[in-house]
Scaffold this motif. Structure first.
Motif, PDB file in Angstrom:
ATOM      1  N   PHE A   1     -84.429  41.193 -80.790  1.00  0.00           N
ATOM      2  CA  PHE A   1     -85.385  40.168 -80.386  1.00  0.00           C
ATOM      3  C   PHE A   1     -86.126  40.586 -79.120  1.00  0.00           C
ATOM      4  O   PHE A   1     -87.346  40.452 -79.026  1.00  0.00           O
ATOM      5  N   GLU A   2     -85.399  41.112 -78.153  1.00  0.00           N
ATOM      6  CA  GLU A   2     -86.013  41.526 -76.890  1.00  0.00           C
ATOM      7  C   GLU A   2     -87.031  42.643 -77.102  1.00  0.00           C
ATOM      8  O   GLU A   2     -88.013  42.730 -76.372  1.00  0.00           O
ATOM      9  N   GLY A   3     -86.820  43.479 -78.103  1.00  0.00           N
ATOM     10  CA  GLY A   3     -87.753  44.561 -78.406  1.00  0.00           C
ATOM     11  C   GLY A   3     -88.570  44.278 -79.665  1.00  0.00           C
ATOM     12  O   GLY A   3     -89.033  45.199 -80.324  1.00  0.00           O
ATOM     13  N   ARG A   4     -88.767  43.010 -79.979  1.00  0.00           N
ATOM     14  CA  ARG A   4     -89.392  42.624 -81.249  1.00  0.00           C
ATOM     15  C   ARG A   4     -90.798  43.171 -81.442  1.00  0.00           C
ATOM     16  O   ARG A   4     -91.255  43.307 -82.569  1.00  0.00           O
ATOM     17  N   THR A   5     -91.486  43.521 -80.368  1.00  0.00           N
ATOM     18  CA  THR A   5     -92.826  44.086 -80.520  1.00  0.00           C
ATOM     19  C   THR A   5     -92.777  45.470 -81.164  1.00  0.00           C
ATOM     20  O   THR A   5     -93.801  45.967 -81.623  1.00  0.00           O
ATOM     21  N   HIS A   6     -91.598  46.070 -81.222  1.00  0.00           N
ATOM     22  CA  HIS A   6     -91.443  47.404 -81.811  1.00  0.00           C
ATOM     23  C   HIS A   6     -90.951  47.364 -83.263  1.00  0.00           C
ATOM     24  O   HIS A   6     -90.741  48.414 -83.865  1.00  0.00           O
ATOM     25  N   ILE A   7     -90.782  46.169 -83.802  1.00  0.00           N
ATOM     26  CA  ILE A   7     -90.324  46.044 -85.189  1.00  0.00           C
ATOM     27  C   ILE A   7     -91.520  46.184 -86.126  1.00  0.00           C
ATOM     28  O   ILE A   7     -92.479  45.431 -86.026  1.00  0.00           O
ATOM     29  N   ARG A   8     -91.454  47.149 -87.021  1.00  0.00           N
ATOM     30  CA  ARG A   8     -92.497  47.291 -88.049  1.00  0.00           C
ATOM     31  C   ARG A   8     -92.176  46.415 -89.242  1.00  0.00           C
ATOM     32  O   ARG A   8     -93.056  45.771 -89.796  1.00  0.00           O
ATOM     33  N   SER A   9     -90.900  46.388 -89.653  1.00  0.00           N
ATOM     34  CA  SER A   9     -90.505  45.525 -90.763  1.00  0.00           C
ATOM     35  C   SER A   9     -88.995  45.317 -90.767  1.00  0.00           C
ATOM     36  O   SER A   9     -88.245  46.139 -90.252  1.00  0.00           O
TER      37      SER A   9
ATOM     38  N   THR B   1     -80.980  49.419-102.229  1.00  0.00           N
ATOM     39  CA  THR B   1     -79.938  49.966-101.358  1.00  0.00           C
ATOM     40  C   THR B   1     -78.895  48.914-100.983  1.00  0.00           C
ATOM     41  O   THR B   1     -77.903  49.240-100.332  1.00  0.00           O
ATOM     42  N   ARG B   2     -79.150  47.664-101.358  1.00  0.00           N
ATOM     43  CA  ARG B   2     -78.290  46.529-100.992  1.00  0.00           C
ATOM     44  C   ARG B   2     -78.042  46.508 -99.492  1.00  0.00           C
ATOM     45  O   ARG B   2     -76.897  46.494 -99.031  1.00  0.00           O
ATOM     46  N   ALA B   3     -79.158  46.493 -98.753  1.00  0.00           N
ATOM     47  CA  ALA B   3     -79.057  46.517 -97.294  1.00  0.00           C
ATOM     48  C   ALA B   3     -80.247  45.815 -96.662  1.00  0.00           C
ATOM     49  O   ALA B   3     -81.318  45.732 -97.256  1.00  0.00           O
ATOM     50  N   ILE B   4     -80.016  45.326 -95.462  1.00  0.00           N
ATOM     51  CA  ILE B   4     -81.114  44.868 -94.613  1.00  0.00           C
ATOM     52  C   ILE B   4     -81.600  46.112 -93.899  1.00  0.00           C
ATOM     53  O   ILE B   4     -80.820  46.794 -93.228  1.00  0.00           O
ATOM     54  N   GLU B   5     -82.878  46.439 -94.050  1.00  0.00           N
ATOM     55  CA  GLU B   5     -83.438  47.634 -93.432  1.00  0.00           C
ATOM     56  C   GLU B   5     -84.398  47.238 -92.323  1.00  0.00           C
ATOM     57  O   GLU B   5     -85.309  46.434 -92.533  1.00  0.00           O
ATOM     58  N   VAL B   6     -84.161  47.793 -91.147  1.00  0.00           N
ATOM     59  CA  VAL B   6     -84.991  47.512 -89.978  1.00  0.00           C
ATOM     60  C   VAL B   6     -85.755  48.783 -89.631  1.00  0.00           C
ATOM     61  O   VAL B   6     -85.160  49.803 -89.272  1.00  0.00           O
ATOM     62  N   ASP B   7     -87.072  48.707 -89.788  1.00  0.00           N
ATOM     63  CA  ASP B   7     -87.960  49.839 -89.524  1.00  0.00           C
ATOM     64  C   ASP B   7     -88.660  49.580 -88.188  1.00  0.00           C
ATOM     65  O   ASP B   7     -89.359  48.578 -88.030  1.00  0.00           O
TER      66      ASP B   7
ATOM     67  N   VAL C   1     -84.207  54.826 -80.362  1.00  0.00           N
ATOM     68  CA  VAL C   1     -83.544  53.895 -81.268  1.00  0.00           C
ATOM     69  C   VAL C   1     -83.976  54.225 -82.688  1.00  0.00           C
ATOM     70  O   VAL C   1     -85.161  54.185 -83.010  1.00  0.00           O
ATOM     71  N   GLU C   2     -83.017  54.540 -83.528  1.00  0.00           N
ATOM     72  CA  GLU C   2     -83.350  54.910 -84.896  1.00  0.00           C
ATOM     73  C   GLU C   2     -83.473  53.673 -85.785  1.00  0.00           C
ATOM     74  O   GLU C   2     -82.916  52.615 -85.494  1.00  0.00           O
ATOM     75  N   ASP C   3     -84.234  53.827 -86.869  1.00  0.00           N
ATOM     76  CA  ASP C   3     -84.304  52.784 -87.882  1.00  0.00           C
ATOM     77  C   ASP C   3     -82.895  52.625 -88.438  1.00  0.00           C
ATOM     78  O   ASP C   3     -82.145  53.597 -88.541  1.00  0.00           O
TER      79      ASP C   3
END
Length: 105
Positions: free
Chosen positions: A23-31, A38-44, A55-57
């Motif tokens: 949340f604190e770095g939310r401006t860096h979230i692409r998706s 993949t049955r996963a939540i993916e944070v790009d 910080v890796e995806d």
């Protein structure tokens, strides 16, 4: 195409800490998406977070029977983040129960 490192939080408190940092770095979230393949939540994350911030995806593996529920929690988190609200402990607890942790299926 992004490569996602698997992350498995130890407990709901640790997940809440990770969600708060996200949340604190939310401006860096692409998706943030639930990927049924993949049955996963993916944070790009964006280039800045990956290359300057180091910080890796990442992906959070999900229990097969909790995919839809996880999708609802992710949608709630996105709305809360967009509104400028940090994640509450309760959402972390509910989301943690959807994650395939070590020793769970």
């Amino acid at each position: 195409m992004a490569t996602f490192a698997t992350r498995i939080p130890e407990n709901a408190d640790q997940l809440h800490e990770h969600l708060t940092k996200l949340f604190e770095g939310r401006t860096h979230i692409r998706s943030v998406n639930v990927n049924p393949t993949t049955r996963a939540i993916e944070v790009d994350l964006d280039w800045t977070a990956n290359n300057i911030g180091g910080v890796e995806d990442f992906a959070l593996p999900l229990k097969a029977d909790k995919m839809a529920e996880a999708g609802q929690h992710v949608a709630t988190l996105r709305r809360e983040f967009d509104a400028g609200h940090a994640p509450e402990r309760d959402i972390a607890q509910r989301l943690f129960q959807c994650i395939r942790t070590r020793g769970s299926n």
